[in-house]
Scaffold this active site. Structure first.
Site, PDB file in Angstrom:
ATOM      1  N   ASP A   1      19.597 -24.053  62.279  1.00  0.00           N
ATOM      2  CA  ASP A   1      18.799 -25.162  62.702  1.00  0.00           C
ATOM      3  C   ASP A   1      17.294 -24.186  61.230  1.00  0.00           C
ATOM      4  OD1 ASP A   1      17.846 -26.756  64.090  1.00  0.00           O
ATOM      5  OD2 ASP A   1      15.529 -25.462  65.008  1.00  0.00           O
TER       6      ASP A   1
ATOM      7  N   GLU B   1      20.601 -26.180  57.771  1.00  0.00           N
ATOM      8  CA  GLU B   1      19.484 -27.485  57.862  1.00  0.00           C
ATOM      9  C   GLU B   1      18.313 -27.332  56.904  1.00  0.00           C
ATOM     10  OE1 GLU B   1      16.413 -29.558  61.198  1.00  0.00           O
ATOM     11  OE2 GLU B   1      16.934 -28.144  60.906  1.00  0.00           O
TER      12      GLU B   1
HETATM   13  C1  GLC Z   1      15.933 -28.834  63.968  1.00  0.00           C
HETATM   14  C2  GLC Z   1      16.752 -28.963  65.219  1.00  0.00           C
HETATM   15  C3  GLC Z   1      15.477 -30.511  65.969  1.00  0.00           C
HETATM   16  C4  GLC Z   1      14.346 -29.750  66.699  1.00  0.00           C
HETATM   17  C5  GLC Z   1      13.675 -28.910  65.624  1.00  0.00           C
HETATM   18  C6  GLC Z   1      13.405 -27.699  66.637  1.00  0.00           C
HETATM   19  O1  GLC Z   1      14.729 -29.491  63.577  1.00  0.00           O
HETATM   20  O2  GLC Z   1      17.923 -30.387  64.157  1.00  0.00           O
HETATM   21  O3  GLC Z   1      16.569 -30.636  66.872  1.00  0.00           O
HETATM   22  O4  GLC Z   1      14.006 -30.188  67.357  1.00  0.00           O
HETATM   23  O5  GLC Z   1      15.161 -27.651  65.044  1.00  0.00           O
HETATM   24  O6  GLC Z   1      14.134 -26.727  67.370  1.00  0.00           O
END
Ligand code: GLC
Length: 532
Positions: free
Chosen positions: A205, A267
């Protein structure tokens, strides 16, 4: 770039399905999805043909941000089940030949994590340096101008330490200090906890923000800020995508590589021109940096071709491509392009070179679910309302059938579903030509044709609204032609071809009499060329 089937790693040939567990299937009537519910849907996953499931966070959490606020990385949130149930789920998925990828959230914890409780208690605590702490600016205010992505200053005052801590997201999501080797070691331990249990990989993440500028320099204003929500009114050069972040990803990858056959996706939040860096150079980084470029593309043949070409040109020669068409943070693409083009997109996704990712519900052409303002759960929308960026419309519970609660729960669903008469699994399973039937048929076709999984990608010049390309692997050659227009278009190629599939699922699979075809509006076809 092509390889034989025995060289390919599982994550290169896999079709990966993202599940937001809380919205997939409830088993106990509390209105939230859980492990037992997911267990009861393994047959569906098997029927659909996906090879791996990526689950949004399952860990103990106050759940302010879909579980991306973690209180304990090594325990299961009781709303989802127990660790024993998790082990049972993993075993059942593996028995069904489905791999399991978990979310790894290394950038921040929840503020009730014992690490933060200790770190915030005093400047002399053993974990004093586990989070990003800084003294106030001379005027007593926050140390610099950094903003939270969820609105307001990224800095929060802590009385006990008389210092500020930094949070990229919610105030209740303090950022860990990845410059501290103890933090790295602690996250590595939590990864091993799950890898030892047999999970097949992680999705990292927010991987692009792990390190922030050590000098805490102010972010400059964003010259393109007009009409953007306040958090995007800065150019985030000192908080995002710092070069040192890559070292953290390499560290995480080393942990993965100390096990065999595990995968790291992530991500990357970046634009296409940054994605290549996330694969690594001398040291590997992510196997699969998630690429959502198709979602941002304008929906016409030339723009799509340009988007696809730009992506292939931006990744290193040996890098394995990734195509994602949905996710828990992304607006449903079916709402943008409509149901007819959703079928075309399904064919595009399953025939491009690279690993396809899609989000639960994409396979039925689910659209954004309207969420009344008093039911909003997304913290972003609560803090930065009015920009149409709420993520709840994609996170609404899965629609298994047409009943009020969609077959998702016997209770009150945690987020509302759309009205009935909208796409649902049961109805589409009964229909031979549904979007769902198309996803399933495409996944099968991909499995049957090594060429679709592994062959190189050859763009064919798109014209007259037809996006076309070939997949060529020595002997085998497959052509794909997708009519992005709602009107018929004629398309020609060279050679003798056999039609493998139409998005309409109504053309016989047979050798075509001519080297041209009249594509109906919104129709895509896959053609196998006979060896010349
Ligand atoms: C990432 C996740 C998202 C979340 C963020 C903070 O971007 O995909 O859903 O809000 O992290 O944890």
């Amino acid at each position: 770039m092509s390889g034989s089937s025995d060289e390919a790693a599982w994550w290169q040939s896999a079709v990966i399905y993202e599940i937001a567990l809380v919205s997939f299937q409830d088993s106990n009537g509390d209105g939230k999805g859980d492990f037992a519910g997911l267990m009861s849907r393994i047959d569906y996953l098997k029927w659909l043909g996906v090879d791996a499931v990526w689950l949004t966070p399952i860990y103990n959490s106050p759940f302010r941000d879909l579980g991306y606020d973690i209180s304990d990385y090594c325990s299961i949130d009781p709303a989802f089940g127990s660790l024993e149930e998790f082990d049972g789920l993993l075993e059942a998925l593996h028995a069904a030949d489905i791999r399991l990828v978990l979310d790894l959230v290394p950038n921040h914890t929840a503020d009730d994590h014992t690490w933060f409780v200790e770190s915030s208690s005093s400047r002399n605590s053993a974990k004093a340096d586990w989070y990003i702490w800084a003294d106030p600016a001379e005027n007593g205010g926050p140390p610099n101008n950094w903003l939270s992505r969820f609105g307001g200053s990224g800095w929060e005052w802590c009385k006990a330490r008389r210092q500020y801590y930094y949070h990229s997201f919610l105030v209740e999501q303090p950022d860990l200090n990845w410059r501290n080797p103890d933090v790295r070691a602690a996250i590595a331990d939590t990864m091993r906890f799950w890898l030892d249990r047999g999970v097949d990989g992680f999705r990292v993440d927010a991987s692009a923000v792990l390190i922030k500028d050590q000098l805490l320099r102010d972010n400059p204003p964003n010259p393109h800020a007009k009409d953007k929500p306040p958090p995007q009114r800065q150019t985030t050069v000192f908080t995002d995508d710092r070069p040192e972040t890559m070292d953290c990803i390499e560290f995480i990858r080393d942990v993965i590589d100390s096990y065999s056959g595990r995968m790291l996706c992530g991500e990357v939040q970046g634009k296409t021109d940054r994605i290549g860096h996330f694969y690594g150079n001398d040291r590997p980084r992510l196997h699969l940096p998630l690429n959502f470029a198709l979602l941002d593309s304008q929906w016409d043949a030339l723009s799509l071709q340009a988007t696809i070409d730009a992506y292939f040109n931006a990744i290193p020669e040996q890098a394995w491509p990734v195509w994602a068409i949905g996710g828990h943070d992304k607006q449903r693409i079916a709402s943008k392009i409509g149901e007819a083009q959703m079928r075309v997109l399904a064919m595009l996704l399953m025939t491009l070179r690279g690993t396809p990712f899609f989000f639960m519900g994409d396979e039925i052409g689910r659209k954004r679910v309207p969420i009344p303002s008093d039911r909003v759960r997304d913290p972003f929308e609560k803090l930065v309302p009015g920009f149409g960026l709420c993520r709840d419309p994609e996170r609404a519970p899965m629609r298994w059938d047409d009943s009020a609660a969609g077959g998702f729960t016997d209770g009150d669903p945690w987020l509302p579903l759309e009205s009935s008469g909208t796409p649902n699994v049961a109805e589409q399973q009964r229909s031979e030509r549904s979007v769902l039937a198309l996803f399933r048929a495409l996944i099968r076709l991909r499995r049957e044709h090594a060429c679709l999984r592994q062959a190189g990608y050859e763009p064919l010049r798109s014209r007259d609204d037809v996006l076309a390309y070939g997949r060529t692997d020595g002997g085998a050659e497959i052509l794909v032609a997708l009519n992005i227009a709602a009107e018929p278009r004629k398309w020609h190629w060279l050679g003798r071809g056999r039609l493998l599939m139409s998005t309409h699922l109504d053309r016989p699979s047979e050798t075509l009499p001519e080297a041209s075809i009249l594509l109906r509006g919104n129709e895509g076809v896959i053609i196998e060329l006979e060896a010349r």
